[in-house]
Design an enzyme around this catalytic site. Structure first.
Site, PDB file in Angstrom:
ATOM      1  N   ASP A 231       5.298 -30.162  -4.552  1.00  0.00           N
ATOM      2  CA  ASP A 231       5.579 -29.060  -4.362  1.00  0.00           C
ATOM      3  C   ASP A 231       6.254 -28.193  -5.388  1.00  0.00           C
ATOM      4  OD1 ASP A 231       4.573 -29.389  -1.724  1.00  0.00           O
ATOM      5  OD2 ASP A 231       6.414 -28.851  -0.722  1.00  0.00           O
ATOM      6  N   ASP A 232       5.885 -26.804  -5.431  1.00  0.00           N
ATOM      7  CA  ASP A 232       6.533 -25.859  -6.352  1.00  0.00           C
ATOM      8  C   ASP A 232       6.028 -25.764  -7.560  1.00  0.00           C
ATOM      9  OD1 ASP A 232       8.291 -25.537  -4.098  1.00  0.00           O
ATOM     10  OD2 ASP A 232       9.868 -26.691  -4.713  1.00  0.00           O
TER      11      ASP A 232
ATOM     12  N   HIS B  20       1.132 -22.412  -1.678  1.00  0.00           N
ATOM     13  CA  HIS B  20       2.531 -22.681  -1.277  1.00  0.00           C
ATOM     14  C   HIS B  20       3.322 -21.330  -1.295  1.00  0.00           C
ATOM     15  CE1 HIS B  20       5.935 -25.091  -0.039  1.00  0.00           C
ATOM     16  NE2 HIS B  20       6.557 -25.119  -1.409  1.00  0.00           N
TER      17      HIS B  20
ATOM     18  N   HIS C   6       7.583 -18.151  -2.121  1.00  0.00           N
ATOM     19  CA  HIS C   6       8.526 -19.100  -1.621  1.00  0.00           C
ATOM     20  C   HIS C   6       9.503 -18.491  -0.721  1.00  0.00           C
ATOM     21  CE1 HIS C   6      10.620 -23.304  -1.840  1.00  0.00           C
ATOM     22  NE2 HIS C   6       9.353 -23.525  -1.794  1.00  0.00           N
TER      23      HIS C   6
ATOM     24  N   HIS D 171       8.365 -33.373  -5.591  1.00  0.00           N
ATOM     25  CA  HIS D 171       8.156 -32.318  -6.385  1.00  0.00           C
ATOM     26  C   HIS D 171       7.938 -32.379  -7.763  1.00  0.00           C
ATOM     27  CE1 HIS D 171      10.234 -31.431  -2.294  1.00  0.00           C
ATOM     28  NE2 HIS D 171      10.063 -30.052  -2.681  1.00  0.00           N
TER      29      HIS D 171
END
Length: 276
Positions: free
Chosen positions: A79-80, A130, A134, A226
């Site tokens: 993620d991210d 995503h 955010h 992550h």
């Protein structure tokens, strides 16, 4: 009258215990039934807000399926980001290990580092949505959720086109409501969560992360990680080696969805890993 007071207190205490136990069982059943994937055509309400009968069945069965016949497939998801320094290190590690992964990228970050976004795609990894900024989607209305999905995908598609950018979505922080998931479905997305979160978003060392992952292994599995964490990168060689030794194959989320059923992902089998 004196005799009634202790009896009344005892009755209230008993009701409090019953209420607490019931509440704990309700929470436990909800945790066991928390969906890992909600596909576009699925009954979102049944998965996100399970009925009493489903909760009772989960408590009775322990929430896990028998391991026999379950596909030993794992999708690493990051993620991210992308981020300078850590994302290139992660890509090099995955390349050396010959492991494909799925990157749930934030649109604004991808816009800031388009070269790194293209590098993820060039290495054969899957890029998914995503959101653009955010946010906590459980606090947003349906129109704002739809805009976050659409605008995030538009940015990713301009930089490094991938069909998954308009098909696979993960809510930031794993925060969502039933309305969030339904909005994603209407927008054409499968909502992708995870079977295990080892907590690498916190300041956790490599050894602790590795121990958690092996203690919570399932078949099949979507693992939440992550891309901005050096401890995560450091644990990957041991993780990949031991999963392969246990008969697992590493796949992207898109391929995992083609090779397994939602029921297998939402009710996986626990797989014991021997101590290293």
């Amino acid at each position: 009258m004196r005799g009634r007071v202790p009896a009344l207190v005892a009755g209230i205490a008993a009701l409090a215990v019953v209420f607490y136990v019931g509440w704990r069982l309700w929470v436990k059943s909800g945790d066991q039934l928390r969906p890992v994937v909600v596909l576009r055509g699925a009954d979102a309400a049944a998965l996100v807000t399970p009925r009493l009968g489903a909760r009772l069945h989960a408590l009775a069965s322990g929430g896990r399926a028998p391991a026999a016949g379950r596909p030993r497939l794992i999708a690493l998801t990051f993620d991210d980001g992308p981020y300078p320094v850590t994302t290139p290190l992660l890509l090099q590690t995955l390349h050396d290990l010959r492991v494909p992964a799925t990157f749930f990228l934030i649109g604004r970050d991808a816009e800031q580092y388009p070269g790194l976004t293209r590098a993820i795609a060039a290495d054969g990894h899957e890029i998914a949505d995503h959101t653009l900024t955010h946010p906590n989607l459980d606090t947003l209305g349906e129109a704002d959720v739809a805009a976050e999905l659409r605008d995030g995908a538009d940015v990713l598609n301009r930089i490094a086109p991938d069909p998954a950018e308009r098909r696979l979505f993960r809510p930031p922080h794993g925060r969502y409501r039933l309305a969030t998931v339904r909005t994603a479905q209407v927008s054409g997305y499968d909502t992708i969560l995870w079977n295990d979160d080892p907590g690498d978003w916190r300041s956790v060392g490599t050894a602790e992360l590795t121990a958690h992952v092996f203690a919570h292994a399932t078949a099949p599995e979507i693992l939440l990680l992550h891309s901005g964490r050096t401890a995560t990168i450091a644990m990957l060689p041991e993780l990949v080696t031991r999963y392969r030794q246990a008969g697992y194959a590493f796949v992207t989320v898109g391929r995992l969805l083609r090779l397994t059923s939602p029921a297998e992902l939402n009710r996986p089998a626990a797989i014991p890993f021997p101590s290293s």
